[in-house]
Design an enzyme around this catalytic site. Structure first.
Site, PDB file in Angstrom:
ATOM      1  N   ASP A 158      36.153 -18.072 108.401  1.00  0.00           N
ATOM      2  CA  ASP A 158      36.825 -17.918 109.698  1.00  0.00           C
ATOM      3  C   ASP A 158      36.789 -19.179 110.546  1.00  0.00           C
ATOM      4  O   ASP A 158      37.478 -19.267 111.555  1.00  0.00           O
ATOM      5  CB  ASP A 158      36.190 -16.758 110.477  1.00  0.00           C
ATOM      6  N   TYR A 195      41.024 -10.692  99.404  1.00  0.00           N
ATOM      7  CA  TYR A 195      39.921 -11.445  98.794  1.00  0.00           C
ATOM      8  C   TYR A 195      40.389 -12.627  97.943  1.00  0.00           C
ATOM      9  O   TYR A 195      39.611 -13.559  97.698  1.00  0.00           O
ATOM     10  CB  TYR A 195      39.065 -10.534  97.915  1.00  0.00           C
ATOM     11  N   LEU A 196      41.640 -12.569  97.469  1.00  0.00           N
ATOM     12  CA  LEU A 196      42.095 -13.677  96.621  1.00  0.00           C
ATOM     13  C   LEU A 196      41.950 -15.005  97.353  1.00  0.00           C
ATOM     14  O   LEU A 196      41.611 -16.021  96.754  1.00  0.00           O
ATOM     15  CB  LEU A 196      43.561 -13.500  96.198  1.00  0.00           C
ATOM     16  N   GLN A 197      42.238 -15.016  98.650  1.00  0.00           N
ATOM     17  CA  GLN A 197      42.231 -16.273  99.394  1.00  0.00           C
ATOM     18  C   GLN A 197      40.846 -16.877  99.531  1.00  0.00           C
ATOM     19  O   GLN A 197      40.688 -18.084  99.527  1.00  0.00           O
ATOM     20  CB  GLN A 197      42.878 -16.108 100.768  1.00  0.00           C
ATOM     21  N   ARG A 198      39.827 -16.027  99.659  1.00  0.00           N
ATOM     22  CA  ARG A 198      38.492 -16.594  99.907  1.00  0.00           C
ATOM     23  C   ARG A 198      37.701 -16.804  98.622  1.00  0.00           C
ATOM     24  O   ARG A 198      36.615 -17.401  98.646  1.00  0.00           O
ATOM     25  CB  ARG A 198      37.713 -15.733 100.905  1.00  0.00           C
ATOM     26  N   MET A 226      43.844 -13.595 106.211  1.00  0.00           N
ATOM     27  CA  MET A 226      42.688 -13.141 106.968  1.00  0.00           C
ATOM     28  C   MET A 226      42.600 -13.832 108.341  1.00  0.00           C
ATOM     29  O   MET A 226      43.302 -14.799 108.600  1.00  0.00           O
ATOM     30  CB  MET A 226      41.420 -13.370 106.156  1.00  0.00           C
ATOM     31  N   GLY A 227      41.707 -13.346 109.153  1.00  0.00           N
ATOM     32  CA  GLY A 227      41.508 -13.891 110.489  1.00  0.00           C
ATOM     33  C   GLY A 227      41.696 -12.804 111.530  1.00  0.00           C
ATOM     34  O   GLY A 227      42.764 -12.658 112.094  1.00  0.00           O
ATOM     35  N   ARG A 228      40.663 -12.011 111.755  1.00  0.00           N
ATOM     36  CA  ARG A 228      40.797 -10.868 112.655  1.00  0.00           C
ATOM     37  C   ARG A 228      40.791 -11.311 114.117  1.00  0.00           C
ATOM     38  O   ARG A 228      41.462 -10.730 114.949  1.00  0.00           O
ATOM     39  CB  ARG A 228      39.651  -9.874 112.372  1.00  0.00           C
ATOM     40  N   THR A 285      31.466 -19.877 106.709  1.00  0.00           N
ATOM     41  CA  THR A 285      32.394 -18.815 107.075  1.00  0.00           C
ATOM     42  C   THR A 285      33.828 -19.288 106.892  1.00  0.00           C
ATOM     43  O   THR A 285      34.190 -20.374 107.329  1.00  0.00           O
ATOM     44  CB  THR A 285      32.228 -18.317 108.527  1.00  0.00           C
TER      45      THR A 285
END
Lengths: 419, 419
Positions: free
Chosen positions: A144, A297-300, A190-192, A142
């Site tokens: 996250d 999505y680019l980051q992951r 990201m990171g909700r 993950t």
């Protein structure tokens, strides 16, 4: 030892290195043909098992399997599909067991986050209860970084590296433009629920004047006045201000900032975008010219700049999962155990799946600076080893040579699934 | 040959490779000490000349200058500051001449886009008319690739590579999620007036099923119905749709889509964001789950994945500019001349600055597919050579080791500028 086939599936949001885990599973299985027959991969994750859509990885050459190590995203397809509890949906588990029996599957490798580990645990229990025991091994994944019992999660280190490099580069850009143009730059990451990814951007800052100047964590309630004051202070002192904001930041009432009342011309609520919201806030209150970016999505998926240590760990966890199975283990997940931060040293550990479910690896409070706008030295010491090394993919004609699999499905043995 | 000093300035939006041109200028000047004394760089571009804020590059070690070649953005600071015409603002040109004379500057190297080449041309004319002739050489730079008379512009190739890699990677991500989750992904890229950057994303597509499926160019009026029909067709056929949109796309009335009526809770017009606008359009009309990203400054500062050919050309143009000056040339700009596309071969050419100003290198009509949604083979043949090669920067602790200059200013000779 009887030869049994293995089932492998990818679950949830994909990463730059989840295929490296798949590579570790398949290569290690191939080295042990006396115990493991074929590795069948689920087409689109666990759905592939329910639908009896099993990809026969034995049709893939050693070269193709090796290329998975440098190919981002889920090569077999992933899915967002959570199996319900046993009582709510016995039929799904029955179907899984039927498919596994029909294809002589004795090993189940599930590559995902907390929910997936929970599912793998349940499958293990059910398989025992129906008298067709399957060894279920979880493989953590993950971006996250929120799985418990493992020092870090494969996928996270590469996002961390991408985010830190991105704000380093964009920060230099804004610094050179600030005299007459853009003074504030905002990068949304990201990171909700947890600020791990936002925190990792902090690695780019070597001295206080460098980007990122401000980090906004979901753990810290967002107050526009305090934020604008901090932005102004940085612009006054350094001429510019580079900001990294987690998509999950909330206002002081606990509402997501990304849903804070923006409407389009027709009155529809506008979707997402913490960065444009913050940009609007800065421009309205301070009048600075702003630029903003959203990595999404680019980051992951940024395998082109994945952390070498992340690729290595993702592969090792896949390989160890198979070794666990060969050693007779069941309902466990290999983990990363940190032996030392300086120099960085790690080894593979082990945790029971029943412990993993429904627990989160949250950011420790002492990882966030007291003013809420940056990371602490303790956080830096934790994060820094995870972005080490570059594991460049091969290139053809100027672009990464990622592998795309031709999926060869195993012949069906069962009627179509009604689910 | 009398020894004269040189003035070098960076202008307008910066790029991943403009410092490679600076490196070419300074290293080549240092190799010719009998003609060129010191190279003074303008702090924040031409403003540094007007304000007499001249960075003494002779204080920088050879190692530091060499590191400019792998460092993105404007190491000396850039600016968005256009000198007006001679009649409107004689005072500014007088000031420039005064500063240049006070510091024995005989060479003016101006590293920028069309406006900068126009300024360099004017400075050359004025210097002649006041009897203090300065050799003015332009050095092309712009990610927009819109300068005429040069086959391509330094900075563009690296953005092109970044954008093509980004949509390749994000496309694989969406493909693996599409069965149960995100079906449409939109990447917004720069290019307000020309679709060069958006077009370059098309290089990632090797077969029709691959990302990007749809490219939106500023040259093609945006019609929501046609767009949504194309999106639906791709989702129906391939299961997902990956889109690259230029920030400059306009609706059929000629209005920028990024300013098409979004308002915040207070009724303020919402700023920017073609990608969220398109996402809203898709979700409202087709109901697909969408994700979107905005690259903004990340794309033009992404030195970590710069095209080797772009770095090489940027350096060569800086070096050649100095050689032009040493050869007695004036009011010219070195250019890239393409000798062949397959195999790619280029050489340095030359154009008079007076020709460069006020002309744009637009996308040829036959570079856009007839349906308006993709590039043609001719476009691919033009673009493909420009993203070749990887020129990785060195890394320390997992991050690129970009150089940050300590600016040592030359002692002032003149009173402060009133401008």
């Amino acid at each position: 030892m009887t030869v049994k086939n293995a089932f492998y599936a990818q679950s949830g949001g994909v990463t730059a290195v989840i295929n490296a885990s798949a590579c570790g599973v398949i290569e290690t299985a191939r080295q042990n043909p006396k115990a493991i027959g074929n590795v069948y991969a689920g087409l689109n994750g666990i759905l592939g098992a329910l639908r009896e859509e099993l990809i026969d990885t034995s049709k893939l050459s050693a070269e193709t399997i090796a290329a998975l190590k440098h190919t981002p995203s889920g090569a077999f397809g992933s899915c967002r599909y959570k199996l319900k509890g046993l009582k709510e949906n016995q039929a799904e588990y029955d179907r899984l067991m039927a498919v596994f029996q029909a294809h002589n599957i004795g090993y189940f490798f599930y590559n995902g986050g907390g929910d997936s580990q929970d599912t793998a645990h349940k499958v293990s229990q059910i398989s025992q209860s129906v008298g067709y025991p399957i060894q279920c091994i979880g493989i953590p994944k993950t971006i996250d970084n929120d799985l418990p019992f493992t020092d870090n999660c494969p996928g996270f280190g590469s996002v961390a590296k991408y985010v830190a490099i991105s704000i380093l580069e964009a920060g230099l850009d804004v610094a050179s433009m600030a005299a007459t143009s853009t003074k504030v730059f905002i990068l949304e990451v990201m990171g909700r629920h947890a600020g791990w990814i936002a925190a990792s951007s902090g690695l780019a800052q070597q001295t206080p004047g460098q980007a990122p100047h401000i980090i906004l964590f979901p753990e810290v309630p967002f107050d526009p006045d305090t934020f604008c004051a901090a932005v102004k202070q940085h612009v006054d002192t350094y001429g510019y201000c580079a900001i990294v904001a987690s998509e999950g930041i909330k206002d002081t009432n606990g509402n997501f900032l990304s849903a804070s009342g923006l409407k389009d011309a027709f009155g529809h609520a506008q979707l997402g975008g913490v960065a444009p919201t913050l940009s609007q806030c800065v421009q309205t209150n301070l009048g600075y010219k702003c630029h903003w970016a959203v990595s999404d999505y680019l980051q992951r998926s940024a395998r082109h700049i994945a952390a070498a240590v992340d690729v290595e760990q993702a592969y090792a966890l896949g390989a160890e999962a198979v070794k666990f199975a060969l050693a007779g283990k069941n309902a466990v997940m290999p983990t990363i155990v940190r032996k030392s931060s300086k120099p960085y040293a790690w080894e593979i550990g082990e945790v029971a799946l029943e412990k993993v479910a429904n627990q989160e690896h949250k950011m420790p409070a002492d990882y966030i600076r007291k003013d809420g706008f940056h990371i602490t030295p303790a956080c830096r010491a934790y994060l820094e080893p995870l972005i080490q090394g570059e594991a460049y993919p091969p290139y053809v004609k100027g672009l990464p040579d990622y592998v795309r699999l031709a999926h060869s499905l195993v012949e069906r043995q069962l009627p179509e699934w009604g689910g």
